[in-house]
Write a protein that holds these residues in place. Structure first.
Motif, PDB file in Angstrom:
ATOM      1  N   ARG A  87       6.523   8.094   3.539  1.00 10.59           N
ATOM      2  CA  ARG A  87       5.960   8.288   4.887  1.00 10.59           C
ATOM      3  C   ARG A  87       6.872   7.606   5.917  1.00 10.59           C
ATOM      4  O   ARG A  87       6.493   6.637   6.566  1.00 10.59           O
ATOM      5  CB  ARG A  87       4.553   7.692   4.947  1.00 10.59           C
ATOM      6  CG  ARG A  87       3.638   8.231   3.859  1.00 10.59           C
ATOM      7  CD  ARG A  87       2.316   7.483   3.802  1.00 10.59           C
ATOM      8  NE  ARG A  87       1.462   7.814   4.908  1.00 10.59           N
ATOM      9  CZ  ARG A  87       0.255   7.277   5.109  1.00 10.59           C
ATOM     10  NH1 ARG A  87      -0.196   6.360   4.272  1.00 10.59           N
ATOM     11  NH2 ARG A  87      -0.484   7.628   6.138  1.00 10.59           N
ATOM     12  N   ARG A 224     -10.606   7.398   2.239  1.00 12.30           N
ATOM     13  CA  ARG A 224      -9.264   7.359   1.648  1.00 12.30           C
ATOM     14  C   ARG A 224      -9.299   6.796   0.231  1.00 12.30           C
ATOM     15  O   ARG A 224      -8.453   5.988  -0.171  1.00 12.30           O
ATOM     16  CB  ARG A 224      -8.323   6.532   2.530  1.00 12.30           C
ATOM     17  CG  ARG A 224      -8.261   7.007   3.971  1.00 12.30           C
ATOM     18  CD  ARG A 224      -7.441   6.077   4.843  1.00 12.30           C
ATOM     19  NE  ARG A 224      -6.023   6.136   4.508  1.00 12.30           N
ATOM     20  CZ  ARG A 224      -5.104   5.317   5.024  1.00 12.30           C
ATOM     21  NH1 ARG A 224      -5.470   4.386   5.870  1.00 12.30           N
ATOM     22  NH2 ARG A 224      -3.838   5.433   4.682  1.00 12.30           N
ATOM     23  N   TYR A 227      -6.117   7.230  -1.965  1.00  8.83           N
ATOM     24  CA  TYR A 227      -5.014   6.354  -1.561  1.00  8.83           C
ATOM     25  C   TYR A 227      -5.237   4.943  -2.095  1.00  8.83           C
ATOM     26  O   TYR A 227      -4.327   4.311  -2.645  1.00  8.83           O
ATOM     27  CB  TYR A 227      -4.915   6.360  -0.042  1.00  8.83           C
ATOM     28  CG  TYR A 227      -3.781   5.554   0.548  1.00  8.83           C
ATOM     29  CD1 TYR A 227      -2.492   5.691   0.060  1.00  8.83           C
ATOM     30  CD2 TYR A 227      -4.004   4.686   1.607  1.00  8.83           C
ATOM     31  CE1 TYR A 227      -1.443   4.969   0.607  1.00  8.83           C
ATOM     32  CE2 TYR A 227      -2.968   3.956   2.164  1.00  8.83           C
ATOM     33  CZ  TYR A 227      -1.689   4.103   1.664  1.00  8.83           C
ATOM     34  OH  TYR A 227      -0.662   3.388   2.211  1.00  8.83           O
ATOM     35  N   TYR A 228      -6.461   4.447  -1.946  1.00  6.62           N
ATOM     36  CA  TYR A 228      -6.775   3.115  -2.452  1.00  6.62           C
ATOM     37  C   TYR A 228      -6.675   3.067  -3.970  1.00  6.62           C
ATOM     38  O   TYR A 228      -6.235   2.058  -4.546  1.00  6.62           O
ATOM     39  CB  TYR A 228      -8.184   2.698  -2.019  1.00  6.62           C
ATOM     40  CG  TYR A 228      -8.408   2.666  -0.527  1.00  6.62           C
ATOM     41  CD1 TYR A 228      -7.362   2.378   0.344  1.00  6.62           C
ATOM     42  CD2 TYR A 228      -9.655   2.932   0.020  1.00  6.62           C
ATOM     43  CE1 TYR A 228      -7.556   2.352   1.711  1.00  6.62           C
ATOM     44  CE2 TYR A 228      -9.868   2.906   1.390  1.00  6.62           C
ATOM     45  CZ  TYR A 228      -8.814   2.621   2.234  1.00  6.62           C
ATOM     46  OH  TYR A 228      -9.010   2.592   3.576  1.00  6.62           O
ATOM     47  N   GLU A 282      -2.470  -2.817   8.616  1.00  5.48           N
ATOM     48  CA  GLU A 282      -3.063  -2.276   7.386  1.00  5.48           C
ATOM     49  C   GLU A 282      -4.187  -3.156   6.840  1.00  5.48           C
ATOM     50  O   GLU A 282      -4.378  -3.258   5.621  1.00  5.48           O
ATOM     51  CB  GLU A 282      -1.978  -2.096   6.306  1.00  5.48           C
ATOM     52  CG  GLU A 282      -0.877  -1.129   6.677  1.00  5.48           C
ATOM     53  CD  GLU A 282      -1.342   0.316   6.698  1.00  5.48           C
ATOM     54  OE1 GLU A 282      -2.488   0.592   6.314  1.00  5.48           O
ATOM     55  OE2 GLU A 282      -0.539   1.188   7.090  1.00  5.48           O
ATOM     56  N   VAL A 285      -6.728  -1.223   4.670  1.00 11.86           N
ATOM     57  CA  VAL A 285      -6.167  -0.854   3.368  1.00 11.86           C
ATOM     58  C   VAL A 285      -6.158  -2.056   2.436  1.00 11.86           C
ATOM     59  O   VAL A 285      -6.597  -1.980   1.284  1.00 11.86           O
ATOM     60  CB  VAL A 285      -4.738  -0.294   3.534  1.00 11.86           C
ATOM     61  CG1 VAL A 285      -4.102  -0.045   2.164  1.00 11.86           C
ATOM     62  CG2 VAL A 285      -4.761   0.990   4.343  1.00 11.86           C
TER      63      VAL A 285
END
Length: 308
Positions: A87, A224, A227-228, A282, A285
């Motif tokens: 990314r 998400r 993603y986690y 973040e 996250v």
């Protein structure tokens, strides 16, 4: 069954803390005070009294540092690089470093140390203390420097003086250095001092684990999730695997190998979340990964220890 009997009570304390928080039986705000006591009082006492009793040659095990430290730093660099490649438009140095910390920085003090103390006693505490110092004295400042460099404001400079003071006054690092000095001098601890520090150190396990559970939240996992889950899989499976491969490559002994892998396989360190909040990078996250790794490590840690 014997292994589960040793490890599951440790995670039962975390679950008890979580139940106390979600039920309202105890306020979640108490977790910060418990963590502070564990980090600034109980853990330094346990680390000092463990190191002070050991001969110096047993404290400087380069193969353990090469396996755990080298594996952790390799995974840190690999995740940073992978994040920038996957990314590139959304990644700067600070963002990629924080994601790498969520994967590679481990909670050696509050989770690995109680587990290794249960498994191996004083040798386990010693290994966890060395790993904790590596995370605190090497990985933490490296992350801070990268976060500072990643800030877009060009007028800011890395606050080296504040960083050095933060490292030098870290209670675990101070306890380690004083313990090393005592080990070099070779003087036995007076019995009352030994008993006093041992009592304080014994408070680490229930206090720290209960506080982790009390502060644990699951709500942030709903968004998400994939993603986690990817970051969690890297933390709980790939990082320990890399460390284990380095243990084999360096010829590390069995007990030290188990200790290194356990230190790598425990959940993400709370200090990563502290920095994520401080730098506003973040943080959702990192918080989600800490929660997910704490929950799933109950299974993965048992698997790693059983395999080893």
């Amino acid at each position: 069954m014997h292994l589960a009997g040793m490890i599951l009570p440790i995670f039962a304390i975390i679950v008890t803390g979580w139940l106390a928080g979600v039920s309202g039986y105890m306020p979640r705000t108490l977790a910060a005070a418990l963590m502070r006591f564990a980090y600034y009082v109980a853990m330094p006492a346990l680390v000092f009294v463990t190191i002070a009793k050991e001969p110096l040659h047993s404290l400087l095990e380069w193969r353990f540092l090469a396996a755990f430290g080298g594996g952790s730093m390799f995974c840190f660099a690999a995740v940073m690089t992978g994040a920038c490649i996957a990314r590139p438009a959304r990644m700067n140095l600070g963002t990629s470093a924080m994601l790498a910390a969520a994967v590679a920085m481990t909670n050696t003090g509050f989770v690995a140390l109680p587990i290794l103390k249960t498994l191996y006693g004083q040798p386990g505490v010693l290994a966890a203390a060395v790993a904790t110092v590596f995370v605190g004295a090497i990985m933490f400042p490296v992350l801070v420097v990268l976060l500072e460099l990643g800030r877009r404001d060009a007028s800011r400079t890395v606050r080296s003086g504040a960083l050095i003071r933060q490292i030098a006054t870290n209670p675990v690092i101070l306890a380690t250095l004083v313990g090393l000095l005592w080990s070099v001098i070779g003087v036995r601890l007076p019995a009352p001092v030994d008993a006093f520090l041992t009592i304080l150190g014994e408070a680490l396990t229930p206090c720290a684990l209960f506080a982790i559970g009390l502060d644990l939240t699951i709500g942030e996992l709903r968004e998400r999730l994939g993603y986690y889950a990817l970051l969690t899989a890297l933390k709980l499976a790939i990082v320990p695997l890399v460390v284990y491969a380095l243990c084999l490559a360096t010829g590390l002994g069995h007990t030290a190998t188990v200790a290194a892998v356990v230190c790598a396989a425990v959940p993400t360190a709370k200090s990563a979340y502290v920095l994520a909040v401080e730098y506003d990078i973040e943080k959702h996250v990192v918080g989600a990964v800490i929660s997910m790794t704490t929950l799933l490590s109950i299974v993965t840690l048992l698997a790693w220890i059983a395999i080893l």
